[in-house]
Write a protein that holds these residues in place. Structure first.
Motif, PDB file in Angstrom:
ATOM      1  N   ALA A   1       0.516   3.662  -8.342  1.00 37.87           N
ATOM      2  CA  ALA A   1      -0.178   4.072  -7.109  1.00 37.87           C
ATOM      3  C   ALA A   1      -0.365   2.865  -6.189  1.00 37.87           C
ATOM      4  CB  ALA A   1      -1.523   4.708  -7.442  1.00 37.87           C
ATOM      5  N   ALA A   2      -0.693   1.699  -6.757  1.00 39.12           N
ATOM      6  CA  ALA A   2      -0.823   0.488  -5.932  1.00 39.12           C
ATOM      7  C   ALA A   2       0.527   0.156  -5.297  1.00 39.12           C
ATOM      8  CB  ALA A   2      -1.322  -0.677  -6.787  1.00 39.12           C
ATOM      9  N   GLY A   3       1.613   0.375  -6.059  1.00 34.52           N
ATOM     10  CA  GLY A   3       2.967   0.077  -5.584  1.00 34.52           C
ATOM     11  C   GLY A   3       3.369   0.963  -4.403  1.00 34.52           C
ATOM     12  N   LEU A   4       2.831   2.186  -4.352  1.00 36.28           N
ATOM     13  CA  LEU A   4       3.147   3.057  -3.215  1.00 36.28           C
ATOM     14  C   LEU A   4       2.515   2.497  -1.942  1.00 36.28           C
ATOM     15  CD1 LEU A   4       2.720   6.620  -4.777  1.00 36.28           C
ATOM     16  CD2 LEU A   4       4.852   5.447  -4.149  1.00 36.28           C
ATOM     17  N   ARG A   5       1.324   1.901  -2.098  1.00 44.19           N
ATOM     18  CA  ARG A   5       0.638   1.303  -0.927  1.00 44.19           C
ATOM     19  C   ARG A   5       1.264  -0.036  -0.555  1.00 44.19           C
ATOM     20  NH1 ARG A   5      -4.797   0.774   0.261  1.00 44.19           N
ATOM     21  NH2 ARG A   5      -4.246  -0.892   1.701  1.00 44.19           N
ATOM     22  N   ASN A   6       1.653  -0.821  -1.570  1.00 43.88           N
ATOM     23  CA  ASN A   6       2.251  -2.136  -1.294  1.00 43.88           C
ATOM     24  C   ASN A   6       3.348  -2.448  -2.318  1.00 43.88           C
ATOM     25  OD1 ASN A   6       2.979  -4.732  -0.866  1.00 43.88           O
ATOM     26  ND2 ASN A   6       0.897  -5.564  -0.753  1.00 43.88           N
ATOM     27  N   PRO A   7       4.616  -2.216  -1.915  1.00 41.70           N
ATOM     28  CA  PRO A   7       5.737  -2.382  -2.858  1.00 41.70           C
ATOM     29  C   PRO A   7       5.873  -3.821  -3.372  1.00 41.70           C
ATOM     30  CG  PRO A   7       6.449  -1.322  -0.800  1.00 41.70           C
ATOM     31  CD  PRO A   7       5.039  -1.755  -0.583  1.00 41.70           C
ATOM     32  N   GLU A   8       5.150  -4.770  -2.755  1.00 43.25           N
ATOM     33  CA  GLU A   8       5.242  -6.167  -3.223  1.00 43.25           C
ATOM     34  C   GLU A   8       4.803  -6.304  -4.691  1.00 43.25           C
ATOM     35  OE1 GLU A   8       3.166  -9.105  -0.807  1.00 43.25           O
ATOM     36  OE2 GLU A   8       4.414 -10.709  -1.642  1.00 43.25           O
ATOM     37  N   VAL A   9       4.018  -5.354  -5.186  1.00 42.54           N
ATOM     38  CA  VAL A   9       3.598  -5.456  -6.591  1.00 42.54           C
ATOM     39  C   VAL A   9       4.797  -5.370  -7.540  1.00 42.54           C
ATOM     40  CG1 VAL A   9       1.298  -4.453  -6.106  1.00 42.54           C
ATOM     41  CG2 VAL A   9       3.085  -3.014  -7.070  1.00 42.54           C
ATOM     42  N   HIS A  10       5.911  -4.772  -7.063  1.00 42.88           N
ATOM     43  CA  HIS A  10       7.102  -4.646  -7.918  1.00 42.88           C
ATOM     44  C   HIS A  10       8.012  -5.869  -7.828  1.00 42.88           C
ATOM     45  CE1 HIS A  10       6.152  -0.544  -8.933  1.00 42.88           C
ATOM     46  NE2 HIS A  10       6.017  -0.249  -7.647  1.00 42.88           N
ATOM     47  N   GLY A  11       7.661  -6.814  -6.973  1.00 43.37           N
ATOM     48  CA  GLY A  11       8.471  -8.031  -6.824  1.00 43.37           C
ATOM     49  C   GLY A  11       8.101  -9.067  -7.887  1.00 43.37           C
ATOM     50  N   PRO A  12       8.287 -10.349  -7.564  1.00 42.71           N
ATOM     51  CA  PRO A  12       8.042 -11.403  -8.564  1.00 42.71           C
ATOM     52  C   PRO A  12       6.588 -11.473  -9.044  1.00 42.71           C
ATOM     53  CG  PRO A  12       9.129 -12.288  -6.597  1.00 42.71           C
ATOM     54  CD  PRO A  12       8.796 -10.871  -6.294  1.00 42.71           C
ATOM     55  N   ALA A  13       5.655 -10.883  -8.279  1.00 42.33           N
ATOM     56  CA  ALA A  13       4.249 -10.904  -8.711  1.00 42.33           C
ATOM     57  C   ALA A  13       4.016  -9.986  -9.908  1.00 42.33           C
ATOM     58  CB  ALA A  13       3.343 -10.471  -7.561  1.00 42.33           C
ATOM     59  N   ARG A  14       4.949  -9.058 -10.120  1.00 40.94           N
ATOM     60  CA  ARG A  14       4.754  -8.039 -11.151  1.00 40.94           C
ATOM     61  C   ARG A  14       4.421  -8.658 -12.520  1.00 40.94           C
ATOM     62  NH1 ARG A  14       7.000  -2.731 -12.368  1.00 40.94           N
ATOM     63  NH2 ARG A  14       7.156  -2.583 -14.618  1.00 40.94           N
ATOM     64  N   TYR A  15       5.156  -9.706 -12.870  1.00 36.34           N
ATOM     65  CA  TYR A  15       4.924 -10.344 -14.170  1.00 36.34           C
ATOM     66  C   TYR A  15       3.449 -10.739 -14.323  1.00 36.34           C
ATOM     67  CZ  TYR A  15       4.619 -13.939 -17.691  1.00 36.34           C
ATOM     68  OH  TYR A  15       4.203 -14.680 -18.775  1.00 36.34           O
ATOM     69  N   TRP A  16       2.896 -11.369 -13.252  1.00 32.32           N
ATOM     70  CA  TRP A  16       1.520 -11.879 -13.326  1.00 32.32           C
ATOM     71  C   TRP A  16       0.503 -10.742 -13.282  1.00 32.32           C
ATOM     72  CZ3 TRP A  16       1.350 -16.517 -15.088  1.00 32.32           C
ATOM     73  CH2 TRP A  16       2.432 -17.376 -14.839  1.00 32.32           C
ATOM     74  N   LEU A  17       0.842  -9.646 -12.609  1.00 37.47           N
ATOM     75  CA  LEU A  17      -0.095  -8.523 -12.537  1.00 37.47           C
ATOM     76  C   LEU A  17      -0.183  -7.788 -13.864  1.00 37.47           C
ATOM     77  CD1 LEU A  17       0.916  -7.196  -9.001  1.00 37.47           C
ATOM     78  CD2 LEU A  17      -1.243  -8.320  -9.617  1.00 37.47           C
ATOM     79  N   LYS A  18       0.855  -7.943 -14.694  1.00 36.41           N
ATOM     80  CA  LYS A  18       0.919  -7.148 -15.923  1.00 36.41           C
ATOM     81  C   LYS A  18       0.809  -7.965 -17.194  1.00 36.41           C
ATOM     82  CE  LYS A  18       2.989  -2.943 -14.706  1.00 36.41           C
ATOM     83  NZ  LYS A  18       3.106  -1.858 -15.583  1.00 36.41           N
ATOM     84  N   VAL A  19       0.875  -9.308 -17.085  1.00 35.81           N
ATOM     85  CA  VAL A  19       0.966 -10.094 -18.317  1.00 35.81           C
ATOM     86  C   VAL A  19      -0.265  -9.849 -19.206  1.00 35.81           C
ATOM     87  CG1 VAL A  19      -0.004 -12.228 -17.306  1.00 35.81           C
ATOM     88  CG2 VAL A  19       1.531 -12.381 -19.250  1.00 35.81           C
TER      89      VAL A  19
END
Ligand SMILES: C=C(O[C@@H]1C=C(C(=O)O)C=C[C@H]1O)C(=O)O
Length: 195
Positions: A30-48
């Motif tokens: 749902a956050a990715g629908l608002r801001n697709p940047e979460v699926h970019g290189p930040a994804r690793y840090w958001l999910k680690v």
């Protein structure tokens, strides 16, 4: 010995890095629908998973350190109090730090520690100073992390001076038998745009 609001220590007041108001999503998608940047290189840090401090230490070429920005008893925001299930005017120990890799701030972190966490072993949380909170939380089997939330930070203007402010964040509750604390980690773009 009870601490008062006046015990809050502030250092490096000249810094312009701030923890911004943030919209929190329990669903990463749902956050990715608002801001697709979460699926970019930040994804690793958001999910680690595991200790975030440890993940940052592994990413450093040279050194890692924690800089305390503010620490002391203060009132959490109403949203934080609700998330923690505490009365909304109850003061908590609030700790704001910068997690720095190779001498530069990579992440801003804000932890809200309700009074119920500060008894017994938990009294150590008042005296962490520049020791990472993760070392305390992950050295004990009593603390369990709940699901990660994804945060999209709000900035009033998109001026170029905002380019180095946090845009994406993650947050979770750490609970033990009878208390919980709330850890928010705000990623500075330098962390994930350096790939
Ligand atoms: C919760 C952790 O602790 C880290 C250290 C913090 C501190 O020292 O205040 C704050 C947020 C964290 O990223 C962790 O390492 O996972």
């Amino acid at each position: 010995m009870p601490l008062k609001a006046s015990d809050i220590n502030t250092s490096d007041a000249s810094s312009s890095l701030i923890i911004p108001p943030t919209d929190w999503y329990s669903s990463f998608a749902a956050a990715g629908l608002r801001n697709p940047e979460v699926h970019g290189p930040a994804r690793y840090w958001l999910k680690v998973e595991g200790s975030f401090t440890r993940a940052l230490q592994n990413h450093c070429a040279r050194s890692f350190h924690v800089e305390v920005q503010r620490e002391g008893f203060a009132t959490p925001t109403p949203e934080e109090a609700m998330r923690l299930g505490i009365p909304h005017r109850q003061r908590s120990w609030i700790r704001e730090v910068r997690l720095c890799g190779d001498g530069k701030p990579w992440v801003l972190a804000r932890t809200v520690i309700p009074l119920a966490c500060l008894t017994g072993e938990g009294r150590r949380l008042l005296y962490l100073g520049s020791k990472p909170l993760g070392a305390f939380l992950f050295s004990s089997r009593n603390w369990k992390r709940g699901p990660l939330e994804t945060g999209l930070c709000n900035h009033e203007s998109q001026r170029p001076s905002n380019a180095s402010q946090p845009l994406l964040a993650r947050r979770s509750l750490f609970s033990n038998k009878n208390s919980a604390l709330l850890v928010g980690e705000y990623l500075l773009p330098i962390l994930y745009r350096q790939y």
